[in-house]
Motif scaffolding. Structure first.
Motif, PDB file in Angstrom:
ATOM      1  N   LEU A  78      23.224  -4.531  17.386  1.00 23.95           N
ATOM      2  CA  LEU A  78      24.697  -5.443  16.905  1.00 23.95           C
ATOM      3  C   LEU A  78      24.401  -6.417  17.268  1.00 23.95           C
ATOM      4  CD1 LEU A  78      26.277  -1.933  16.045  1.00 23.95           C
ATOM      5  CD2 LEU A  78      24.678  -3.262  14.700  1.00 23.95           C
ATOM      6  N   ASP A  79      23.607  -6.943  18.699  1.00 23.56           N
ATOM      7  CA  ASP A  79      23.256  -8.150  18.764  1.00 23.56           C
ATOM      8  C   ASP A  79      22.741  -9.102  18.273  1.00 23.56           C
ATOM      9  OD1 ASP A  79      21.806  -7.033  20.386  1.00 23.56           O
ATOM     10  OD2 ASP A  79      22.836  -7.578  22.140  1.00 23.56           O
ATOM     11  N   GLY A  80      21.634  -8.281  17.572  1.00 21.40           N
ATOM     12  CA  GLY A  80      20.534  -9.116  17.028  1.00 21.40           C
ATOM     13  C   GLY A  80      18.609  -8.899  17.492  1.00 21.40           C
ATOM     14  N   LYS A  81      19.083  -8.147  18.925  1.00 23.74           N
ATOM     15  CA  LYS A  81      17.643  -7.700  19.506  1.00 23.74           C
ATOM     16  C   LYS A  81      16.704  -6.516  19.031  1.00 23.74           C
ATOM     17  CE  LYS A  81      16.303  -5.550  24.194  1.00 23.74           C
ATOM     18  NZ  LYS A  81      16.523  -5.526  25.469  1.00 23.74           N
ATOM     19  N   THR A  82      15.333  -7.473  18.675  1.00 27.74           N
ATOM     20  CA  THR A  82      14.599  -5.922  17.645  1.00 27.74           C
ATOM     21  C   THR A  82      14.474  -5.458  19.199  1.00 27.74           C
ATOM     22  OG1 THR A  82      14.277  -8.264  16.463  1.00 27.74           O
ATOM     23  CG2 THR A  82      12.363  -6.150  16.862  1.00 27.74           C
ATOM     24  N   LEU A  83      13.965  -3.848  18.341  1.00 23.45           N
ATOM     25  CA  LEU A  83      13.835  -2.874  18.774  1.00 23.45           C
ATOM     26  C   LEU A  83      12.562  -2.557  18.793  1.00 23.45           C
ATOM     27  CD1 LEU A  83      16.660  -0.802  19.732  1.00 23.45           C
ATOM     28  CD2 LEU A  83      16.031  -2.320  20.286  1.00 23.45           C
ATOM     29  N   TYR A  84      12.120  -2.919  17.392  1.00 23.43           N
ATOM     30  CA  TYR A  84      11.538  -1.956  16.322  1.00 23.43           C
ATOM     31  C   TYR A  84      10.164  -2.742  15.588  1.00 23.43           C
ATOM     32  CZ  TYR A  84       6.858   0.759  14.447  1.00 23.43           C
ATOM     33  OH  TYR A  84       6.206   0.882  14.526  1.00 23.43           O
ATOM     34  N   GLU A  85       9.569  -3.255  15.154  1.00 24.20           N
ATOM     35  CA  GLU A  85       9.398  -3.696  13.677  1.00 24.20           C
ATOM     36  C   GLU A  85       7.597  -3.396  13.654  1.00 24.20           C
ATOM     37  OE1 GLU A  85       9.225  -7.488  10.951  1.00 24.20           O
ATOM     38  OE2 GLU A  85       9.452  -7.601  13.419  1.00 24.20           O
ATOM     39  N   GLY A  86       7.688  -2.429  12.256  1.00 17.50           N
ATOM     40  CA  GLY A  86       6.492  -2.100  12.263  1.00 17.50           C
ATOM     41  C   GLY A  86       5.981  -1.138  11.182  1.00 17.50           C
ATOM     42  N   GLY A 128       7.417   3.688  21.493  1.00 17.35           N
ATOM     43  CA  GLY A 128       6.726   3.152  19.670  1.00 17.35           C
ATOM     44  C   GLY A 128       6.495   4.015  18.913  1.00 17.35           C
ATOM     45  N   LEU A 129       7.483   4.631  18.553  1.00 12.87           N
ATOM     46  CA  LEU A 129       8.279   5.615  16.827  1.00 12.87           C
ATOM     47  C   LEU A 129       7.540   6.580  17.122  1.00 12.87           C
ATOM     48  CD1 LEU A 129       9.531   3.734  14.115  1.00 12.87           C
ATOM     49  CD2 LEU A 129      10.758   4.536  16.598  1.00 12.87           C
ATOM     50  N   LYS A 130       6.692   7.542  19.069  1.00 13.58           N
ATOM     51  CA  LYS A 130       6.585   8.417  18.799  1.00 13.58           C
ATOM     52  C   LYS A 130       6.903   9.532  18.245  1.00 13.58           C
ATOM     53  CE  LYS A 130       4.260  11.133  22.233  1.00 13.58           C
ATOM     54  NZ  LYS A 130       3.711  11.788  23.888  1.00 13.58           N
ATOM     55  N   PRO A 131       6.360  10.374  17.445  1.00 13.45           N
ATOM     56  CA  PRO A 131       6.971  11.930  16.462  1.00 13.45           C
ATOM     57  C   PRO A 131       7.113  12.724  16.932  1.00 13.45           C
ATOM     58  CG  PRO A 131       4.643  11.006  15.187  1.00 13.45           C
ATOM     59  CD  PRO A 131       5.044   9.876  16.516  1.00 13.45           C
ATOM     60  N   THR A 132       8.214  13.749  17.641  1.00  6.25           N
ATOM     61  CA  THR A 132       8.181  15.233  17.540  1.00  6.25           C
ATOM     62  C   THR A 132       8.693  15.852  16.872  1.00  6.25           C
ATOM     63  OG1 THR A 132       8.027  14.402  19.747  1.00  6.25           O
ATOM     64  CG2 THR A 132       8.679  16.896  19.442  1.00  6.25           C
ATOM     65  N   ASN A 148       1.071  -1.103   0.124  1.00  5.40           N
ATOM     66  CA  ASN A 148      -0.046   0.342  -0.221  1.00  5.40           C
ATOM     67  C   ASN A 148       0.956   1.560   0.432  1.00  5.40           C
ATOM     68  OD1 ASN A 148      -2.365  -1.752   0.157  1.00  5.40           O
ATOM     69  ND2 ASN A 148      -2.034  -1.637   2.450  1.00  5.40           N
ATOM     70  N   GLY A 149       2.110   1.335  -0.566  1.00  7.61           N
ATOM     71  CA  GLY A 149       3.137   2.233   0.047  1.00  7.61           C
ATOM     72  C   GLY A 149       3.462   3.030   0.764  1.00  7.61           C
ATOM     73  N   ILE A 150       3.227   2.125   2.176  1.00  8.02           N
ATOM     74  CA  ILE A 150       3.257   2.575   3.867  1.00  8.02           C
ATOM     75  C   ILE A 150       4.897   2.685   3.598  1.00  8.02           C
ATOM     76  CG2 ILE A 150       2.504   2.700   5.570  1.00  8.02           C
ATOM     77  CD1 ILE A 150       0.481   3.959   4.275  1.00  8.02           C
ATOM     78  N   CYS A 151       5.495   3.275   4.413  1.00  8.02           N
ATOM     79  CA  CYS A 151       7.649   2.614   5.234  1.00  8.02           C
ATOM     80  C   CYS A 151       6.559   1.989   6.337  1.00  8.02           C
ATOM     81  CB  CYS A 151       7.724   4.120   5.000  1.00  8.02           C
ATOM     82  SG  CYS A 151       8.053   4.889   3.538  1.00  8.02           S
ATOM     83  N   GLN A 152       7.751   1.015   5.599  1.00 12.10           N
ATOM     84  CA  GLN A 152       8.277  -0.147   6.840  1.00 12.10           C
ATOM     85  C   GLN A 152       9.085  -0.259   7.497  1.00 12.10           C
ATOM     86  OE1 GLN A 152       4.941  -2.196   8.397  1.00 12.10           O
ATOM     87  NE2 GLN A 152       4.286  -0.352   6.856  1.00 12.10           N
ATOM     88  N   THR A 153       9.620  -0.342   8.484  1.00 16.19           N
ATOM     89  CA  THR A 153      11.104  -0.500   9.356  1.00 16.19           C
ATOM     90  C   THR A 153      11.053  -1.749  10.542  1.00 16.19           C
ATOM     91  OG1 THR A 153      12.528   0.621  10.037  1.00 16.19           O
ATOM     92  CG2 THR A 153      10.472   1.773  10.666  1.00 16.19           C
ATOM     93  N   GLU A 154      12.972  -2.221  10.904  1.00 21.40           N
ATOM     94  CA  GLU A 154      12.391  -3.594  11.392  1.00 21.40           C
ATOM     95  C   GLU A 154      14.386  -2.786  11.942  1.00 21.40           C
ATOM     96  OE1 GLU A 154      13.411  -7.862  11.867  1.00 21.40           O
ATOM     97  OE2 GLU A 154      12.643  -6.988   9.933  1.00 21.40           O
ATOM     98  N   ILE A 155      14.028  -2.747  13.343  1.00 20.82           N
ATOM     99  CA  ILE A 155      15.421  -1.310  13.599  1.00 20.82           C
ATOM    100  C   ILE A 155      16.076  -2.962  15.173  1.00 20.82           C
ATOM    101  CG2 ILE A 155      15.949  -0.628  15.031  1.00 20.82           C
ATOM    102  CD1 ILE A 155      13.963   1.945  14.178  1.00 20.82           C
ATOM    103  N   ARG A 156      17.096  -3.267  14.871  1.00 11.41           N
ATOM    104  CA  ARG A 156      17.605  -4.444  15.464  1.00 11.41           C
ATOM    105  C   ARG A 156      18.775  -3.380  16.019  1.00 11.41           C
ATOM    106  NH1 ARG A 156      18.048  -9.699  13.089  1.00 11.41           N
ATOM    107  NH2 ARG A 156      15.814  -9.184  12.547  1.00 11.41           N
TER     108      ARG A 156
END
Length: 401
Positions: free
Chosen positions: A329-337, A390-394, A319-327
């Motif tokens: 460097l040791d592989g722990k997921t901080l955010y996905e969505g 949760g990637l709250k924007p400012t 749908n053209g929505i930007c997605q991201t996965e953030i880890r």
């Protein structure tokens, strides 16, 4: 005095005069910074040095930086939430070259030893300025000759680190139908307005790119050169400021990876974001070669980005929505969505359809730019995304041009 004595005296005089005419090579190592431990007050902010980032810096109480639109420095006060143009003159209209907030397109902003440093282009020279973080007490620190440096090396970005001013240059050399690229990294001590630059690296290649990281008294460079669009050579080198010596710690040709900016930890560990037709991954330099330490889910096939200890994959969904996965460097997921799961305050457009620039970040935040260019006009939002919420924007600042 006999003939031999006269000849010897003349020779000695000539050597002395010749020596007086030489310019001594400046030293880049500063003894007061003789430690490999981090010195945040005088170390370059690696987390805000991606290849395509614009000027952006962070202090304990503020953010400051520019945008692609108005070429003015802006600030955001963390405590009050107030933002504005970083000019110390309350009567300034910010519309002329005399505005204290104006900076050079090929510049760079450094927050160093409690002051801001940035470059401004003139007709015959580029000037490095510094000021208080309020924009007041602006003064010229160093003059950079246009013909000798700017025209010859085409600096892409300036950095201040441990007592020196550095630049990364990329200039296209054309000889008839033959075009090559000259890639340089040079530095000069901050002291002395006209102290000459020292060459750390100077390579002429068919095509290529480079990025640098500053770790203690060492400068790391990742050089990519292309024999053709499919195959490339990657070289990782280290310049030791204390010993004035260079070392190549990796070199290999024939690679078909997509490769992003090198990341180096405070301990000197090297990481490289890569992509192939099948996956996106992060590699670590171990025992002279790259070892995969993490990979992203199959949907993320573009080259990841590495910032302050984090790896970021990004894509657009159906749908053209930007997605991201953030880890980490040791592989722990901080955010996905969704990259922008919440509406940006005061913004009515669709940021997924705009141009985005990633200034950098760390395990707590991402700082991005959202640019819109229509009908010859432009606007730019600089936005902080809170990774702890949760990637709250400012919105840090909003510019129009």
């Amino acid at each position: 005095m006999n003939t031999k004595q006269i000849a010897g005296a003349v020779l000695a005089l000539c050597l002395m005069l010749a020596g007086c005419g030489e310019t001594a090579k400046p030293t880049l190592f500063h003894p007061e910074f003789d430690t490999e431990d981090p010195l945040p007050a005088v170390d370059a902010q690696n987390k805000y040095q991606s290849t395509f980032s614009y000027v952006f810096q962070e202090g304990e109480t503020f953010f400051c930086g520019g945008s692609y639109v108005d070429m003015l420095l802006h600030y955001y006060d963390k405590e009050s939430g107030i933002s504005g143009i970083l000019c110390g003159d309350p009567s300034c209209t910010h519309e002329t070259a005399d505005c204290g907030a104006r900076f050079a397109v090929n510049g760079g902003l450094s927050y160093y030893d409690g002051k801001l440093y940035w470059t401004v282009n003139g007709k015959v020279k580029t000037t490095l300025y510094r000021s208080d973080i309020s924009g007041r007490n602006r003064e010229a620190v160093k003059e950079i000759d246009f013909k000798e440096i700017i025209l010859t090396y085409q600096p892409q970005r300036f950095f201040v680190h441990r007592g020196c001013l550095y630049f990364v240059g990329k200039n296209t050399l054309i000889n008839g139908a033959d075009a090559k690229e000259r890639l340089t990294v040079m530095a000069t001590p901050l002291e002395g307005k006209e102290t000459p630059f020292v060459t750390l690296w100077d390579d002429t290649v068919e095509a290529g790119g480079q990025n640098v990281r500053f770790i203690g008294n060492r400068v790391y460079r990742c050089l990519q050169t292309f024999a053709n669009r499919e195959k490339k050579e990657v070289t990782v080198e280290v310049y030791d400021l204390k010993t004035d010596s260079k070392e190549t710690i990796f070199q290999k040709s024939g690679l078909d990876w997509g490769i992003g900016d090198l990341w180096v930890t405070e301990q000197g560990e090297c990481y490289l974001p890569c992509s192939t037709d099948s996956k996106a991954a992060v590699m670590k330099l171990e025992n002279g070669d790259w070892t995969e330490v993490l990979s992203f889910s199959e949907a993320y096939t573009g080259t990841p980005r590495l910032f302050g200890g984090i790896a970021m994959g990004s894509r657009k969904d159906e749908n053209g929505i930007c997605q991201t996965e953030i880890r980490t460097l040791d592989g722990k997921t901080l955010y996905e969505g969704d990259l922008l799961p919440q509406k940006i305050p005061g913004y009515d457009g669709d940021p997924n359809r705009e141009r985005m620039t990633y200034y950098g970040g760390d395990a707590e935040k991402l700082c991005i730019g959202v640019q819109n260019f229509t009908e010859g006009k432009g606007s730019s939002l600089t936005v902080l995304l809170d990774l702890t919420d949760g990637l709250k924007p400012t919105v840090l600042w909003d510019t129009e041009g």
